[in-house]
Design a protein around this motif. Structure first.
Motif, PDB file in Angstrom:
ATOM      1  N   ASP A 121       0.855  -1.194   0.000  1.00  0.00           N
ATOM      2  CA  ASP A 121       0.000   0.000   0.000  1.00  0.00           C
ATOM      3  C   ASP A 121       0.886   1.239   0.000  1.00  0.00           C
ATOM      4  O   ASP A 121       2.050   1.190   0.420  1.00  0.00           O
ATOM      5  CB  ASP A 121      -0.912   0.026   1.227  1.00  0.00           C
ATOM      6  CG  ASP A 121      -2.121   0.930   1.043  1.00  0.00           C
ATOM      7  OD1 ASP A 121      -2.314   1.470  -0.074  1.00  0.00           O
ATOM      8  OD2 ASP A 121      -2.889   1.101   2.005  1.00  0.00           O
ATOM      9  N   SER A 122       0.330   2.344  -0.485  1.00  0.00           N
ATOM     10  CA  SER A 122       0.998   3.632  -0.396  1.00  0.00           C
ATOM     11  C   SER A 122      -0.053   4.728  -0.448  1.00  0.00           C
ATOM     12  O   SER A 122      -1.148   4.529  -0.967  1.00  0.00           O
ATOM     13  CB  SER A 122       2.023   3.823  -1.525  1.00  0.00           C
ATOM     14  OG  SER A 122       1.370   3.874  -2.781  1.00  0.00           O
ATOM     15  N   ALA A 123       0.300   5.869   0.140  1.00  0.00           N
ATOM     16  CA  ALA A 123      -0.615   7.011   0.156  1.00  0.00           C
ATOM     17  C   ALA A 123       0.205   8.270   0.367  1.00  0.00           C
ATOM     18  O   ALA A 123       1.321   8.224   0.891  1.00  0.00           O
ATOM     19  CB  ALA A 123      -1.658   6.865   1.267  1.00  0.00           C
ATOM     20  N   ALA A 124      -0.368   9.405  -0.027  1.00  0.00           N
ATOM     21  CA  ALA A 124       0.311  10.683   0.154  1.00  0.00           C
ATOM     22  C   ALA A 124      -0.343  11.459   1.293  1.00  0.00           C
ATOM     23  O   ALA A 124      -1.566  11.431   1.455  1.00  0.00           O
ATOM     24  CB  ALA A 124       0.248  11.502  -1.129  1.00  0.00           C
ATOM     25  N   THR A 125       0.474  12.124   2.088  1.00  0.00           N
ATOM     26  CA  THR A 125      -0.017  13.074   3.076  1.00  0.00           C
ATOM     27  C   THR A 125       0.365  14.473   2.586  1.00  0.00           C
ATOM     28  O   THR A 125       0.940  14.640   1.513  1.00  0.00           O
ATOM     29  CB  THR A 125       0.607  12.829   4.465  1.00  0.00           C
ATOM     30  OG1 THR A 125       1.974  13.261   4.448  1.00  0.00           O
ATOM     31  CG2 THR A 125       0.542  11.355   4.844  1.00  0.00           C
ATOM     32  N   LYS A 126       0.062  15.475   3.385  1.00  0.00           N
ATOM     33  CA  LYS A 126       0.423  16.838   2.990  1.00  0.00           C
ATOM     34  C   LYS A 126       1.933  17.009   2.892  1.00  0.00           C
ATOM     35  O   LYS A 126       2.426  17.784   2.090  1.00  0.00           O
ATOM     36  CB  LYS A 126      -0.146  17.838   4.002  1.00  0.00           C
ATOM     37  CG  LYS A 126      -1.663  17.924   4.006  1.00  0.00           C
ATOM     38  CD  LYS A 126      -2.153  18.865   5.091  1.00  0.00           C
ATOM     39  CE  LYS A 126      -3.664  18.885   5.143  1.00  0.00           C
ATOM     40  NZ  LYS A 126      -4.169  19.730   6.263  1.00  0.00           N
ATOM     41  N   ARG A 127       2.674  16.255   3.725  1.00  0.00           N
ATOM     42  CA  ARG A 127       4.124  16.429   3.798  1.00  0.00           C
ATOM     43  C   ARG A 127       4.917  15.278   3.202  1.00  0.00           C
ATOM     44  O   ARG A 127       6.027  15.483   2.715  1.00  0.00           O
ATOM     45  CB  ARG A 127       4.553  16.570   5.272  1.00  0.00           C
ATOM     46  CG  ARG A 127       4.146  17.839   5.938  1.00  0.00           C
ATOM     47  CD  ARG A 127       4.459  17.773   7.429  1.00  0.00           C
ATOM     48  NE  ARG A 127       5.847  17.437   7.702  1.00  0.00           N
ATOM     49  CZ  ARG A 127       6.805  18.331   7.897  1.00  0.00           C
ATOM     50  NH1 ARG A 127       6.526  19.608   7.831  1.00  0.00           N
ATOM     51  NH2 ARG A 127       8.043  17.947   8.158  1.00  0.00           N
ATOM     52  N   ASP A 128       4.359  14.076   3.254  1.00  0.00           N
ATOM     53  CA  ASP A 128       5.157  12.882   3.015  1.00  0.00           C
ATOM     54  C   ASP A 128       4.431  11.874   2.133  1.00  0.00           C
ATOM     55  O   ASP A 128       3.281  12.065   1.756  1.00  0.00           O
ATOM     56  CB  ASP A 128       5.490  12.204   4.346  1.00  0.00           C
ATOM     57  CG  ASP A 128       6.233  13.122   5.294  1.00  0.00           C
ATOM     58  OD1 ASP A 128       7.304  13.607   4.911  1.00  0.00           O
ATOM     59  OD2 ASP A 128       5.731  13.356   6.403  1.00  0.00           O
ATOM     60  N   THR A 129       5.138  10.768   1.878  1.00  0.00           N
ATOM     61  CA  THR A 129       4.531   9.593   1.265  1.00  0.00           C
ATOM     62  C   THR A 129       4.594   8.450   2.261  1.00  0.00           C
ATOM     63  O   THR A 129       5.620   8.256   2.925  1.00  0.00           O
ATOM     64  CB  THR A 129       5.273   9.200  -0.020  1.00  0.00           C
ATOM     65  OG1 THR A 129       5.271  10.309  -0.922  1.00  0.00           O
ATOM     66  CG2 THR A 129       4.599   8.012  -0.695  1.00  0.00           C
ATOM     67  N   VAL A 130       3.499   7.715   2.382  1.00  0.00           N
ATOM     68  CA  VAL A 130       3.422   6.557   3.271  1.00  0.00           C
ATOM     69  C   VAL A 130       3.542   5.296   2.420  1.00  0.00           C
ATOM     70  O   VAL A 130       2.803   5.121   1.457  1.00  0.00           O
ATOM     71  CB  VAL A 130       2.084   6.526   4.040  1.00  0.00           C
ATOM     72  CG1 VAL A 130       2.042   5.340   4.991  1.00  0.00           C
ATOM     73  CG2 VAL A 130       1.858   7.832   4.780  1.00  0.00           C
ATOM     74  N   HIS A 131       4.490   4.441   2.774  1.00  0.00           N
ATOM     75  CA  HIS A 131       4.640   3.149   2.108  1.00  0.00           C
ATOM     76  C   HIS A 131       4.453   2.046   3.149  1.00  0.00           C
ATOM     77  O   HIS A 131       5.017   2.127   4.254  1.00  0.00           O
ATOM     78  CB  HIS A 131       6.044   3.004   1.493  1.00  0.00           C
ATOM     79  CG  HIS A 131       6.334   3.966   0.403  1.00  0.00           C
ATOM     80  ND1 HIS A 131       5.892   3.787  -0.899  1.00  0.00           N
ATOM     81  CD2 HIS A 131       7.038   5.131   0.390  1.00  0.00           C
ATOM     82  CE1 HIS A 131       6.314   4.781  -1.650  1.00  0.00           C
ATOM     83  NE2 HIS A 131       7.009   5.608  -0.894  1.00  0.00           N
ATOM     84  N   VAL A 132       3.699   1.034   2.785  1.00  0.00           N
ATOM     85  CA  VAL A 132       3.504  -0.123   3.654  1.00  0.00           C
ATOM     86  C   VAL A 132       4.095  -1.344   2.952  1.00  0.00           C
ATOM     87  O   VAL A 132       3.749  -1.641   1.801  1.00  0.00           O
ATOM     88  CB  VAL A 132       2.016  -0.374   3.963  1.00  0.00           C
ATOM     89  CG1 VAL A 132       1.859  -1.539   4.931  1.00  0.00           C
ATOM     90  CG2 VAL A 132       1.367   0.885   4.520  1.00  0.00           C
ATOM     91  N   PHE A 133       4.989  -2.034   3.654  1.00  0.00           N
ATOM     92  CA  PHE A 133       5.679  -3.190   3.086  1.00  0.00           C
ATOM     93  C   PHE A 133       5.421  -4.414   3.957  1.00  0.00           C
ATOM     94  O   PHE A 133       5.200  -4.310   5.161  1.00  0.00           O
ATOM     95  CB  PHE A 133       7.193  -2.956   3.045  1.00  0.00           C
ATOM     96  CG  PHE A 133       7.621  -1.765   2.242  1.00  0.00           C
ATOM     97  CD1 PHE A 133       7.806  -1.864   0.872  1.00  0.00           C
ATOM     98  CD2 PHE A 133       7.859  -0.540   2.862  1.00  0.00           C
ATOM     99  CE1 PHE A 133       8.233  -0.761   0.130  1.00  0.00           C
ATOM    100  CE2 PHE A 133       8.272   0.566   2.140  1.00  0.00           C
ATOM    101  CZ  PHE A 133       8.460   0.450   0.769  1.00  0.00           C
TER     102      PHE A 133
END
Length: 200
Positions: free
Chosen positions: A184-196
């Motif tokens: 999974d991955s998603a964008a926040t206002k500041r960052d990118t979230v990656h789930v591994f």
């Protein structure tokens, strides 16, 4: 700055970006995303490690959501003092270490924690210490959640306020090249979230 200078900068940090600074900010969008991501993927008794926990605001949010086996590590000794003052219940029930992650991780066994996560910590790892990403993959049992900056070309370096170096990387590539699978991955206002997840 060499790798030792970077670690010293964080170990001695006061003022902006210090543990007290982050304790004052409290939980944020990243905290909420961590709670929702982990709630969907692991049980509330999963063992969770935060790399670069600072004053514990993200772990405190997880504790409030019912997660009970929480560990943090930070290079700044003041971080744990601020955590005790700010999040006393978390301090009483969690486990915390003062160490650089480059020193802490190699002593852990494989799959040491069900969940490992970072929020804007790995982006400060000096290129000479990039081997630590292999250690992160090694100690992750079920889920690795990486919340880091990706708004510039990988390989770019910039200094943020106070002269702190920020190293831009392709986090998907960093961890899939080390045997993890991005789920999974998603964008926040500041960052990118990656789930591994481990690919084994």
């Amino acid at each position: 700055m060499d790798s030792n200078d970077v670690r010293r900068e964080w170990a001695d940090r006061s003022g902006e970006y210090s543990p007290t600074y982050y304790a004052h900010l409290g939980s944020d969008e990243a905290s909420e995303l961590l709670v929702s991501t982990l709630a969907e993927r692991v049980s509330r008794d999963a063992s969770v490690l935060e790399l670069g926990c600072s004053s514990g605001r993200h772990l405190a949010a997880l504790r409030e959501a019912g997660f009970s086996d929480l560990t943090g590590v930070d290079v700044n000794a003041d971080a744990i003092d601020v955590l005790v003052e700010t999040y006393s219940e978390l301090a009483a029930t969690g486990t915390f270490h003062v160490a650089a992650i480059e020193d802490f991780l190699p002593d852990l066994p494989d799959d040491a924690f069900d969940v490992v996560f970072t929020v804007e910590t790995l982006q400060h790892i000096h290129p000479d210490e990039a081997w630590v990403f292999e250690e992160i993959a090694r100690v992750t049992g079920e889920q690795l959640v990486v919340v880091e900056n990706e708004d510039r070309e990988p390989g770019t370096t910039m200094e943020v306020r106070g002269g702190i170096p920020l190293y831009f990387r392709d986090w998907r590539s960093e961890f899939t090249s080390r045997g993890l699978v991005e789920v999974d991955s998603a964008a926040t206002k500041r960052d990118t979230v990656h789930v591994f997840e481990p690919g084994r």
